[in-house]
Design a protein around this motif. Structure first.
Motif, mmCIF file in Angstrom:
data_model
loop_
_atom_site.group_PDB
_atom_site.id
_atom_site.type_symbol
_atom_site.label_atom_id
_atom_site.label_comp_id
_atom_site.label_asym_id
_atom_site.label_seq_id
_atom_site.Cartn_x
_atom_site.Cartn_y
_atom_site.Cartn_z
ATOM 1 N N PRO A 179 -14.394 4.241 3.457
ATOM 2 C CA PRO A 179 -13.702 4.105 2.166
ATOM 3 C C PRO A 179 -14.230 2.905 1.390
ATOM 4 C CG PRO A 179 -12.289 3.349 3.945
ATOM 5 C CD PRO A 179 -13.489 3.963 4.598
ATOM 6 N N SER A 180 -14.364 3.071 0.069
ATOM 7 C CA SER A 180 -14.842 1.968 -0.769
ATOM 8 C C SER A 180 -13.698 1.285 -1.498
ATOM 9 C CB SER A 180 -15.873 2.478 -1.781
ATOM 10 O OG SER A 180 -15.302 3.498 -2.591
ATOM 11 N N ARG A 181 -12.552 1.976 -1.600
ATOM 12 C CA ARG A 181 -11.369 1.397 -2.243
ATOM 13 C C ARG A 181 -10.134 1.765 -1.428
ATOM 14 N NH1 ARG A 181 -11.898 -0.829 -7.023
ATOM 15 N NH2 ARG A 181 -9.647 -0.648 -7.384
ATOM 16 N N PRO A 182 -9.093 0.920 -1.419
ATOM 17 C CA PRO A 182 -7.912 1.196 -0.602
ATOM 18 C C PRO A 182 -7.253 2.542 -0.872
ATOM 19 C CG PRO A 182 -7.869 -1.078 -1.371
ATOM 20 C CD PRO A 182 -9.009 -0.416 -2.066
ATOM 21 N N GLU A 183 -7.211 2.993 -2.144
ATOM 22 C CA GLU A 183 -6.506 4.239 -2.458
ATOM 23 C C GLU A 183 -7.138 5.462 -1.794
ATOM 24 O OE1 GLU A 183 -8.841 3.039 -6.268
ATOM 25 O OE2 GLU A 183 -7.638 2.070 -4.703
ATOM 26 N N GLU A 184 -8.397 5.345 -1.388
ATOM 27 C CA GLU A 184 -9.050 6.471 -0.720
ATOM 28 C C GLU A 184 -8.418 6.779 0.636
ATOM 29 O OE1 GLU A 184 -13.279 5.941 -0.523
ATOM 30 O OE2 GLU A 184 -13.382 5.198 -2.581
ATOM 31 N N SER A 189 -7.519 10.215 7.516
ATOM 32 C CA SER A 189 -6.669 10.162 8.710
ATOM 33 C C SER A 189 -6.282 8.718 8.993
ATOM 34 C CB SER A 189 -7.411 10.745 9.912
ATOM 35 O OG SER A 189 -7.799 12.072 9.656
ATOM 36 N N CYS A 190 -4.982 8.463 9.055
ATOM 37 C CA CYS A 190 -4.502 7.096 9.314
ATOM 38 C C CYS A 190 -3.465 7.110 10.424
ATOM 39 C CB CYS A 190 -3.902 6.494 8.037
ATOM 40 S SG CYS A 190 -5.115 6.226 6.727
ATOM 41 N N LEU A 191 -3.340 5.980 11.075
ATOM 42 C CA LEU A 191 -2.375 5.785 12.152
ATOM 43 C C LEU A 191 -1.365 4.742 11.715
ATOM 44 C CD1 LEU A 191 -4.977 5.452 15.068
ATOM 45 C CD2 LEU A 191 -4.006 7.543 14.112
ATOM 46 N N THR A 192 -0.100 4.982 11.966
ATOM 47 C CA THR A 192 0.938 4.043 11.523
ATOM 48 C C THR A 192 1.803 3.617 12.702
ATOM 49 O OG1 THR A 192 2.419 5.881 10.934
ATOM 50 C CG2 THR A 192 1.021 4.985 9.183
ATOM 51 N N ILE A 193 2.455 2.496 12.520
ATOM 52 C CA ILE A 193 3.357 1.966 13.541
ATOM 53 C C ILE A 193 4.733 1.780 12.928
ATOM 54 C CG2 ILE A 193 2.675 -0.427 13.047
ATOM 55 C CD1 ILE A 193 3.103 -0.955 16.087
ATOM 56 N N GLY A 194 5.737 2.248 13.629
ATOM 57 C CA GLY A 194 7.106 2.103 13.154
ATOM 58 C C GLY A 194 7.371 2.813 11.839
ATOM 59 N N GLY A 195 6.585 3.829 11.511
ATOM 60 C CA GLY A 195 6.802 4.577 10.274
ATOM 61 C C GLY A 195 6.365 3.848 9.018
ATOM 62 N N ARG A 196 5.654 2.716 9.174
ATOM 63 C CA ARG A 196 5.244 1.958 7.987
ATOM 64 C C ARG A 196 3.983 2.591 7.391
ATOM 65 N NH1 ARG A 196 6.929 -2.394 11.390
ATOM 66 N NH2 ARG A 196 4.793 -2.834 12.062
ATOM 67 N N GLU A 197 4.172 3.346 6.310
ATOM 68 C CA GLU A 197 3.064 4.072 5.685
ATOM 69 C C GLU A 197 2.554 3.388 4.420
ATOM 70 O OE1 GLU A 197 4.573 8.038 5.171
ATOM 71 O OE2 GLU A 197 3.899 8.625 7.182
ATOM 72 N N ARG A 198 3.059 2.208 4.113
ATOM 73 C CA ARG A 198 2.580 1.446 2.958
ATOM 74 C C ARG A 198 1.808 0.230 3.453
ATOM 75 N NH1 ARG A 198 4.659 3.124 -1.832
ATOM 76 N NH2 ARG A 198 6.465 4.514 -1.760
ATOM 77 N N TRP A 199 0.529 0.182 3.095
ATOM 78 C CA TRP A 199 -0.334 -0.916 3.528
ATOM 79 C C TRP A 199 -0.615 -1.829 2.343
ATOM 80 C CZ3 TRP A 199 -4.550 2.032 6.862
ATOM 81 C CH2 TRP A 199 -3.906 2.613 7.967
ATOM 82 N N GLY A 204 -1.645 -7.978 -3.867
ATOM 83 C CA GLY A 204 -0.375 -7.269 -3.818
ATOM 84 C C GLY A 204 -0.502 -5.765 -3.985
ATOM 85 N N GLU A 205 -1.743 -5.249 -3.997
ATOM 86 C CA GLU A 205 -1.927 -3.800 -4.128
ATOM 87 C C GLU A 205 -1.379 -3.096 -2.890
ATOM 88 O OE1 GLU A 205 -5.476 -0.445 -4.711
ATOM 89 O OE2 GLU A 205 -5.959 -2.579 -4.595
ATOM 90 N N GLU A 206 -0.575 -2.069 -3.124
ATOM 91 C CA GLU A 206 0.059 -1.340 -2.027
ATOM 92 C C GLU A 206 -0.396 0.111 -2.059
ATOM 93 O OE1 GLU A 206 4.362 -2.092 -0.339
ATOM 94 O OE2 GLU A 206 4.451 -0.572 -1.900
ATOM 95 N N VAL A 207 -0.792 0.626 -0.907
ATOM 96 C CA VAL A 207 -1.279 2.006 -0.818
ATOM 97 C C VAL A 207 -0.437 2.758 0.209
ATOM 98 C CG1 VAL A 207 -3.221 3.466 -0.145
ATOM 99 C CG2 VAL A 207 -3.622 1.387 -1.480
ATOM 100 N N ARG A 208 -0.003 3.944 -0.184
ATOM 101 C CA ARG A 208 0.735 4.808 0.742
ATOM 102 C C ARG A 208 -0.262 5.709 1.470
ATOM 103 N NH1 ARG A 208 6.066 6.531 1.204
ATOM 104 N NH2 ARG A 208 6.308 8.493 2.331
#
Length: 297
Positions: A179-184, A189-199, A204-208
């Motif tokens: 990926p070249s930018r976070p929104e990509e 395929s991503c892995l999450t912990i504790g249901g936290r899907e916002r990185w 302060g940029e937040e990506v779901r």
């Protein structure tokens, strides 16, 4: 008897000095303070200890009988204080410590080995859990905490800093691309912990992200990332060995947040830390400053 030991010191001083004023000078207190302490002791005992005049005092019969008991109490207290003072300087007893199980597996063994080698009288009791444990309720001496400290009543000694970044296995990057930018990441395929899907990224940029796998254990999430199941957003202390070994690659570095968390040793109080806790702090500083997960082996 509910008499305070401080009042016993006043009683002994009056007995030695022979007057309230002389006892006050010896104790560096006001005569009125000495009189109040003596009256408090007599009230608690329910007996008059001295016949008092303006110039001198004399023991009553009850006072004479109380003298050996008062001396025995003062001697016992002095011995107890001396014993505690000596043990407070001696590294011994059982050090009860709570640590994340994964953090302990990766980094704690050298600290434990040093403590055992340098302090053979010290025993260790380790509670390894990813849950935040109440130190006071659990009867623990200390804990190693990662991240913000929510309990303001704890005393914290900061050892190292830590940062979270996006990592992936080379096999995943070959399959899905870099990926070249976070929104990509929202389409990867991503892995999450504790249901936290916002990185959270720099500025302060937040990506779901789309969590293809969610777990409650960072250790297993790391294994999933190394197996190429998905991208993971993990702390440096967890990914450091895998990054150095080439099992993982850090991506989106220009967008990695500059926000740091702390690796700290927390204790119930700063006042009167026993020698075993001071020994832990010294050993931890030697092994965690600088952070072992940033060292090049």
């Amino acid at each position: 008897m509910d008499a305070r030991f401080d009042d016993l010191e006043v009683f002994a001083a009056v007995h030695r000095a022979g007057s309230l004023s002389a006892a006050a000078r010896e104790l560096r207190r006001s005569p009125s303070a000495v009189t109040r302490a003596l009256e408090r002791l007599e009230s608690e005992l329910g007996a008059r200890l001295f016949h008092r005049s303006t110039r001198s005092v004399a023991l009553t019969d009850e006072g004479r009988r109380f003298v050996p008991h008062a001396e025995a109490l003062r001697t016992a207290l002095a011995r107890a204080e001396a014993d505690l003072g000596q043990s407070a300087q001696r590294v011994q007893g059982t050090l009860r410590l709570t640590v994340s199980a994964t953090f302990a597996r990766l980094y704690l063994a050298p600290v434990v080995a040093e403590l055992r080698a340098q302090h053979p009288e010290l025993e260790l009791e380790l509670l390894l859990t990813d849950q935040v444990v109440d130190l006071v309720e659990a009867g623990l001496d200390a804990g190693i905490r990662i991240g913000p400290l929510n309990d303001s009543s704890l005393s914290a000694v900061r050892l190292s800093t830590d940062r979270r970044r996006v990592v992936a296995a080379p096999a995943l990057l070959a399959r899905e691309g870099i990926p070249s930018r976070p929104e990509e990441l929202s389409k990867m395929s991503c892995l999450t912990i504790g249901g936290r899907e916002r990185w959270l990224f720099r500025g302060g940029e937040e990506v779901r992200v789309n969590g293809r796998m969610n777990t409650n254990l960072g250790d297993f999430l790391l294994e999933g990332a190394r197996a190429g199941i998905g991208f993971a957003f993990l702390a440096d202390w967890l990914t450091g060995p895998s990054l150095r070994a080439g099992e993982l690659v850090s991506v989106l570095e220009p967008y990695t947040s500059t926000e740091e968390s702390a690796v700290s040793i927390v204790t119930p109080t700063r006042l009167g830390r026993p020698a075993r806790v001071q020994a832990l702090l010294a050993a931890a500083r030697r092994h965690f400053v600088p952070p072992p997960w940033t060292r090049v082996s």
